[in-house]
Each structure stands twice: as structure tokens, then as C-alpha cells.
Design a protein around this motif. Structure first.
Motif, short mmCIF file in Angstrom:
data_model
loop_
_atom_site.label_atom_id
_atom_site.label_comp_id
_atom_site.label_asym_id
_atom_site.label_seq_id
_atom_site.Cartn_x
_atom_site.Cartn_y
_atom_site.Cartn_z
N GLY A 1 -28.67 69.37 55.19
CA GLY A 1 -27.79 68.41 55.86
C GLY A 1 -26.37 68.53 55.36
O GLY A 1 -25.41 68.58 56.15
N ILE A 2 -26.22 68.56 54.04
CA ILE A 2 -24.88 68.66 53.44
C ILE A 2 -24.19 69.96 53.87
O ILE A 2 -23.03 69.96 54.26
N LEU A 3 -24.95 71.05 53.82
CA LEU A 3 -24.37 72.35 54.19
C LEU A 3 -23.91 72.34 55.64
O LEU A 3 -22.83 72.81 55.98
N ASP A 4 -24.77 71.78 56.48
CA ASP A 4 -24.46 71.75 57.90
C ASP A 4 -23.19 70.95 58.16
O ASP A 4 -22.33 71.35 58.94
N GLU A 5 -23.07 69.82 57.45
CA GLU A 5 -21.91 68.95 57.64
C GLU A 5 -20.63 69.65 57.17
O GLU A 5 -19.60 69.60 57.83
N ILE A 6 -20.73 70.34 56.02
CA ILE A 6 -19.57 71.07 55.50
C ILE A 6 -19.12 72.10 56.53
O ILE A 6 -17.93 72.27 56.80
N ASP A 7 -20.11 72.76 57.13
CA ASP A 7 -19.82 73.78 58.12
C ASP A 7 -19.15 73.16 59.35
O ASP A 7 -18.15 73.66 59.86
N LYS A 8 -19.69 72.03 59.80
CA LYS A 8 -19.15 71.35 60.98
C LYS A 8 -17.72 70.92 60.76
O LYS A 8 -16.87 71.03 61.63
N GLN A 9 -17.45 70.39 59.57
CA GLN A 9 -16.11 69.87 59.27
C GLN A 9 -15.15 70.98 58.89
O GLN A 9 -13.98 70.72 58.63
N ASN A 10 -15.71 72.19 58.78
CA ASN A 10 -14.84 73.32 58.44
C ASN A 10 -14.16 73.18 57.08
O ASN A 10 -12.99 73.48 56.93
N LEU A 11 -14.89 72.64 56.11
CA LEU A 11 -14.28 72.46 54.79
C LEU A 11 -14.34 73.77 54.02
O LEU A 11 -15.41 74.35 53.88
N ASP A 12 -13.20 74.22 53.55
CA ASP A 12 -13.26 75.52 52.85
C ASP A 12 -13.03 75.38 51.35
O ASP A 12 -12.96 76.36 50.64
N ASN A 13 -12.89 74.14 50.88
CA ASN A 13 -12.68 74.01 49.44
C ASN A 13 -13.86 73.32 48.75
O ASN A 13 -13.75 72.79 47.67
N VAL A 14 -14.98 73.29 49.46
CA VAL A 14 -16.16 72.62 48.91
C VAL A 14 -17.25 73.68 48.74
O VAL A 14 -17.47 74.47 49.63
#
Lengths: 130, 596
Positions: A54-67
């Protein structure tokens, strides 16, 4: 594909490729945010695998590149698994307990994106490992 | 899910491949798949990490954990423990011998602490068979910049200002070489990458080509644009199959993306690269011999002038640069000459890659800033001498470099300093020797090599080296005389000044430097008929010192020819007539009672 005919075209490909490579540099940077997920036997049994996805998917969706997300072993909070710890640069680590995939997404949206702590899920605000 | 959350980088350099790193990759993939992790964990092939001593090496990112000596059978544990449960596999971490502590992260390891990686910047970071990964780390950006924003003269000036000097051993200013070739007007010019690395025990160029082939291709294109060439050759020895394989893939991909071919970056610049295979002659690393070899002639050097910059391949202006020299060019163009000037010493800018080999704890590939002390390289990066033995000498610059003794270990590593003490930078071989090495024998070994590799075109090298070798054989057999020592020196100096090319001009270096720094060993061989290191069979002597002998009878038991006499708890004796000098008793004795 057609050949690259200008610097801009090259930079475009560079951007695309960089996304795939990010991980190899993000870990080395000082100002990146680190999310630790307890994935010892107990964590996995309590459903940490879903939390992680879930966390990975959300990071991917939000396009976070510093996490970046790291799996860690047992943190000792057996009663509160799955446990997720957030390390923001320059701040005390925050440890959350009983985090399922939904709450995991919440952590990304609130804590990481807006800096709001999810107070009722916190099990420890400061701890010092000896 | 499109985004991997973790990368496992596995070294697929020649060294690690020979240790089954390909199997390891298969095993890792299999283990990940069987647990449903193949979507989020990527296994990446990558180039040499340089820490060959501890290969195969894998690195797990983003945690930046560094595992060493990983076998295919370890894949299961790594996936189960590290990937699934997030626990470190302790037994595979690097253990620092001096502090007995296991270190997780690569930059904590002393081997990496003093290194600056410019030429090797992408080795161990990107997949050498994937051009997109190279583009992601600013690949081909320097070429684009040069072609679309800079004039030829500007590119040349920038490289000249950076102070980059030839990394193949010559130490000639790269920018100046480009300028000379540029100034010679001709409708056809060539640029050549010299990848004919021939020094025994050296693998700098091979590792760059295996780990980051695109950086060399990009730099060749930049150089071609600067000097006005449309055709490039990579002259590579056929014994480097993996490097050739990766180069072929890289050239293919570069053509596909339009970095090679016609109208690169939409400009009028056309450029293509072809591979030429060398048969492995050492002398073909010399540029004029290399050119003859590409033309299909014998690999023999020509007298210079004319230099290749005036009349090289097919009598056209030609620029020949070494692999490592090229690998430095793209970062110099992107970061500017001032950045490069900050690294290294006043006359030797930048870094140098060395293949550290011999009797050190950490054998491997290192890149250090110029001006670093030899002592730092051997004792800090190399981790000191194996088995706690005593350091004796270090040989730099390949088979025709000199041997440097302990008292000169604080010499800075740069072109001039090494030359001053009778050695040379060469292409970057660095072989460490300890107390068990006989310097006369070492000199003999290198002479054997150069005698074998001499092309025979000029007399001093063809006959002179043969004579040197014969005298050394005589000395190691115990038949040497005082005159021999004088002859060695005279002949060595003569060969140096009268040979045609670099091979002959430097081949006596091992002899001359050992004569200078280890003269006592020669004296021992010649006057006392004794080899102190116990290497030269004819001059070995084993003797039992009765003071130390406890009469434990161990030596007597292991002696294959029964030449040791003595009763239990009494001092033993070796019969020199019967002794075959095998050294078994010396190895067996626990009381240091046997002297070599």
C-alpha cells in the motif's frame, strides 16, 4: 524508435530513465525521507506485506522521489504490529502502530506530504536505541 | 506496480563472473519470483566494484548494504532474511580486520574511503548493457553539449585546460594531442582507442569497458568532433571476450539512439566506430605498432617523428588515446576544467586507476587522486601485507616499471615523482611484494616477459634484453661474478637510451631499480651464493639452529628424502648433501629453528 536529434530529446529520455534509477542515489542523499516497516516474522504475520504494498503504491501514485522504503527486522512492539517508522531528516523518528495498507496510505498523504502527525496511531515519539 | 522499491546490484565483471555471479543472479531472481517479489525488487547486472578480492559482490539499494563473497547458494538466505524480513545477513557483511567489526555500508569500508571515482564513476552503479541507465547518469550529455554548443577549438581548449594527461602511461597532455591532430588539415582523420592492455596483472581498461562501455564511446565521439575525424577504431585484445561483447552491445545501442552514425544530434557531424582485435602482443600497446597492426601489417613500432598526429593510420592524421583517458573526458566536459584541476597535484591532475595485486590483503581495482602516497594505497586501501608478513617492495608501471623499496613509500603517486625514483606510472599495474620474494628472481621474471614480447625490430632491445636475461639466470643459479653486476648496469642503461620504442626504453627498469635499491640481494647471490628469500632453488640453504631446536622430530617426519638426523629432545641436523631444498621442514617447524 527514432534517433535522438537534440539535447532536449536526450534530456527527456534522461528524465524517464532517471525515475528507474532514483533508488540508487536516493539512499545516499542526506535529505531523503526514510520509511521503515517492521517485517520480521511477527510483522509479516500481522499483515505487514499489505502495508508495504500500500505504502509503495501510494508513493508511486504521488510521484514522490525523495522517499524510500526499507524493510527492517523486529522493533520490539509485538503488540502493535504492523509497525511503521518515519524518519524525516532533522526530526525525531516517529513510530506508528497497527498500520494496515489504508493507514499506510494515510501516513504518506498526511505525515509525509503535509507534515501532519497521525497522533492517535503513534506509539512512540522518541526513543533511543542503546 | 511500476516502481521498484529496491535494487540488488550484482557485479558481472570478469572476476566475479568466474566466481559464478551469473548463477547468483539466476538464483536471486528465482527466489524473488517464488515469493512474489519480482515486481518490486530489481536484480541489476553491473560493472566492477573494484573489490575483487572479496567477490562476488552485491549491493542492495536504497539501504546501501554491501555483501561480499556471495555464492549462488546464499541467494535464498539473502531474499528470506534481507528482502522479506529486513534483517542483515551478518555473515556476508565485510568485516574490517583491524577493528573486528562488520561494516554494512560501502563508504564505511576503508578500501573505499580514500578513493575518488571518476573514470570508474559508473562501474558498479549502472547496468553496462543498458544505454538508458547510462543516459540517466548524464550519459551522452557531454557529447550533446560539445556538438550543439561548442566549437572544435573550445572543446580542445577545455580538455587542455583540465590538465588531463594520457593514462596509458605516456602522460602526454590529451588536449595538446587533440590540438596537434586538429591542426593537421586532411580530408580523412582517425581517432583510436587503445584498449590493448598487456601488463601482467593489470585490468583497469578491461574493467572500464566491461562496466561502463558507453563512456568510452561518448568520449571517442567528442574527440572525433574536436579533431575532425569521422571514423574511430577500438583496438582491443581478443583475450577480452566480455569487454568485446559489451562494447558490441554498446555500439549497437549508440547507433540505434543516433549517438553514432550520420548527423549526430541533428548536426552535420558523422561518426562511426569499428572494433579491431589484437592478437595479444605487448608491443601493440605502443601507438605506432598498434597502427601497423590495424593496417594488417606486423605489430612493430616505427621511428617517430612523424607522429601519428601528422601521419598515422593509412598515413592520415590520427589520435590514439587510452581507455581510461577517454573515460575521464565526459565528466571533464560537464563539470569544467576547474573541477578537474582541484583533484590531484599541480602537474598530474585528476585521479588514476590502479590494479592492486600481489601480496596485499585487498586485491582489487582502485581509483585514487594523484599525489596520494604509496604507503596509503598499500596499507590503508590495500589493508597491508598478507599473513602479517613484512613489506619488501612495490612494483609500479607494469613489467617495465621499477621496484620501490620501503624507504620510498612516502613518495607521492604522480607522473614525475615515480619517474624520479626510477619507476613509472605506466598504465596502472601495482604489484606488492613481501619478504618471501627474491628481487633478483623478480627482475628475471620481468626480463623473461619483455624478452618474449620484444618485437625484434631494433637490436638493443632484441639482443640486449636477451643478454640481461641470461646474466640474471646465471646469477640465480649461483654462477654470477662481480663483472656480471657491472655488466647488468651498463647494458641496462645502454638499452634504455638506444632502443626504438617505449618497450625497450623501459624494459631494463626492473633490473636497474633492483640493483639500485636491493643491491645487497645481488651481492648475497653473487658473493655468498645464497638467496636470502629462499626462492632461487640453486642457492637455498636450510640449516637447523641448535639453540632453538627442541628435538620435537617434526621436521624429520616430513622430510621426503630422510636427510634430517637427530634423537628426540636433542638438536637435529640437516645433511646438505642429501637435502633437495624442498622447504617442507621449514614449513613444519614450530620453533623457528630452521633458517633459510
Amino acid at each position: 524508435m527514432s534517433t535522438i536529434k537534440s539535447l532536449d530529446e536526450l534530456k527527456k529520455i534522461r528524465e524517464q530513465s532517471l525515475k528507474k534509477m532514483e533508488l540508487r542515489t536516493v539512499g545516499a542523499e542526506k535529505d531523503s525521507i526514510k520509511i521503515l516497516i517492521g517485517m520480521a516474522t511477527c510483522g509479516i504475520a500481522a499483515g505487514a506485506r499489505d502495508t508495504l504494498s500500500g505504502i509503495l503504491d501510494e508513493i508511486d501514485k504521488q510521484n514522490l522521489d525523495n522517499v524510500y522504503v526499507v524493510q527492517v527486522g523486529c522493533m520490539g512492539y509485538c503488540y502493535a504490529e504492523p509497525v511503521v517508522q518515519v524518519n524525516m531528516p532533522g526530526k525525531e523518528p516517529i513510530v506508528y502502530g497497527n498500520i494496515d495498507a489504508k493507514k499506510g496510505r494515510e501516513i504518506i498523504n498526511k505525515h509525509i506530504q503535509k507534515g501532519e502527525l497521525l497522533e492517535d496511531l503513534i506509539i512512540s515519539k522518541s526513543f533511543h536505541r542503546v | 506496480m511500476s516502481k521498484y522499491r529496491s535494487h540488488i546490484l550484482v557485479c558481472v565483471g570478469t572476476g566475479c563472473q568466474s566466481q559464478e555471479s551469473n548463477d547468483l543472479i539466476e538464483q536471486l531472481k528465482h527466489e524473488l519470483k517464488s515469493r512474489g517479489y519480482e515486481e518490486e525488487i530489481q536484480v541489476v547486472k553491473t560493472g566492477c566494484f573494484g573489490f575483487c578480492e572479496k567477490g562476488p559482490i552485491i549491493k542492495i539499494l536504497p539501504e546501501d548494504v554491501f555483501y561480499i563473497e556471495v555464492k549462488p547458494s546464499d541467494a535464498k538466505e539473502i531474499v528470506e532474511e534481507h528482502i522479506v524480513k529486513g534483517r542483515r545477513v551478518e555473515r556476508l557483511l565485510y568485516e574490517e580486520p583491524n577493528i573486528q567489526k562488520r561494516l554494512e555500508e560501502q563508504h564505511d569500508i576503508p578500501f573505499y574511503k580514500k578513493q575518488i571515482r571518476i573514470a570508474l564513476r559508473n562501474c558498479g552503479l549502472i547496468n553496462p548493457e543498458d544505454i538508458r541507465e547510462y543516459i540517466a547518469v548524464d550519459g551522452y550529455l557531454a557529447l550533446g553539449k560539445a556538438l550543439t554548443e561548442m566549437k572544435q577549438e573550445e572543446v580542445i581548449k577545455l580538455v587542455k585546460d583540465s590538465g588531463l594527461r594520457g593514462r596509458g602511461g605516456g602522460g602526454f597532455s590529451t588536449g595538446y594531442k587533440w590540438e596537434l591532430t586538429y591542426n593537421n588539415k586532411n580530408d580523412l582523420k582517425f581517432i583510436i582507442c587503445n584498449a590493448d592492455e598487456g601488463d601482467p596483472g593489470a585490468f583497469m581498461d578491461r574493467s572500464i569497458l566491461e562496466g561502463d562501455p558507453h563512456s568510452v564511446l561518448e568520449a571517442m565521439a567528442i574527440g572525433a568532433y574536436a579533431i575532425g575525424a569521422e571514423k574511430g577504431y577500438v583496438y582491443i585484445r581478443a583475450e577480452y571476450p566480455l569487454a568485446i561483447h559489451r562494447l558490441k552491445i554498446a555500439i549497437e545501442q549508440a547507433r540505434k539512439y543516433g549517438f553514432l552514425g550520420e548527423g549526430v544530434f541533428g548536426t552535420k557531424f558523422n561518426f562511426d566506430i569499428e572494433l579491431k582485435y589484437g592478437a595479444g602482443a605487448f608491443v601493440c600497446g605502443e601507438e605506432t605498432a598498434l597502427l601497423n597492426s590495424i593496417e594488417g601489417g606486423r605489430g612493430e613500432p616505427n621511428a617517430k617523428p612523424p607522429f601519428p598526429a601528422e601521419s598515422g593510420l593509412w598515413n592520415r592524421p590520427t589520435c590514439v588515446n587510452n581507455v581510461e583517458t577517454f573515460a575521464n573526458v565526459p565528466p571533464i566536459l560537464l563539470n569544467g576544467p576547474e573541477w578537474f584541476n582541484k583533484i590531484g597535484t599541480e602537474k598530474s591532475r585528476g585521479t588514476k586507476v590502479f590494479a592492486l595485486a600481489g601480496k596485499v590483503n585487498n586485491v582489487g581495482l582502485i581509483e585514487v587522486p594523484m599525489g596520494i602516497k604509496m604507503r596509503e594505497v598499500i596499507f590503508d586501501i590495500g589493508g597491508g601485507i598478507r599473513d602479517g608478513k613484512k613489506f619488501k617492495a612495490v612494483q609500479t608501471g607494469g613489467p617495465s616499471g621499477g621496484c620501490i623499496p620501503e624507504e620510498l613509500l612516502d613518495t607521492a603517486i604522480d607522473f614525475e615523482s615515480l619517474k624520479e625514483i626510477g619507476s613509472m606510472m605506466g598504465s596502472g599495474g601495482m604489484i606488492v611484494m613481501d619478504e618471501d620474494d627474491c628481487m633478483v628472481n623478480i627482475a628475471k621474471f620481468y626480463l623473461e616477459f619483455t624478452e618474449e614480447e620484444s618485437c625484434g625490430k631494433c637490436t638493443p632491445c632484441r639482443i640486449g634484453n636477451r643478454r640481461l636475461h641470461e646474466i640474471l639466470i646465471k646469477i640465480t643459479e649461483g654462477k654470477g661474478t662481480k663483472e656480471d653486476l657491472e655488466d647488468l648496469k651498463r647494458l641496462g642503461e645502454m638499452i634504455k637510451i638506444s632502443s626504438l620504442c617505449g618497450l625497450g626504453q623501459s624494459s631494463p627498469n626492473p633490473v636497474l631499480s633492483t640493483l639500485k635499491y636491493f643491491y645487497n640481494e645481488y651481492e648475497q647471490h653473487v658473493f655468498n651464493k645464497h638467496c636470502p628469500a629462499g626462492v632461487c632453488t640453486a642457492l637455498k640453504k636450510y640449516e637447523i639452529m641448535s639453540d632453538n631446536c627442541k628435538g620435537c622430530t617434526l621436521c624429520k617426519k616430513v622430510c621426503p628424502v630422510e636427510c634430517i638426523e637427530g634423537n628426540t629432545k636433542e638438536a637435529h641436523k640437516i645433511d646438505p648433501e642429501k637435502c633437495i631444498k624442498c622447504g617442507a621442514c621449514f614449513e613444519a617447524c614450530k620453533f623457528n629453528a630452521i633458517a633459510k
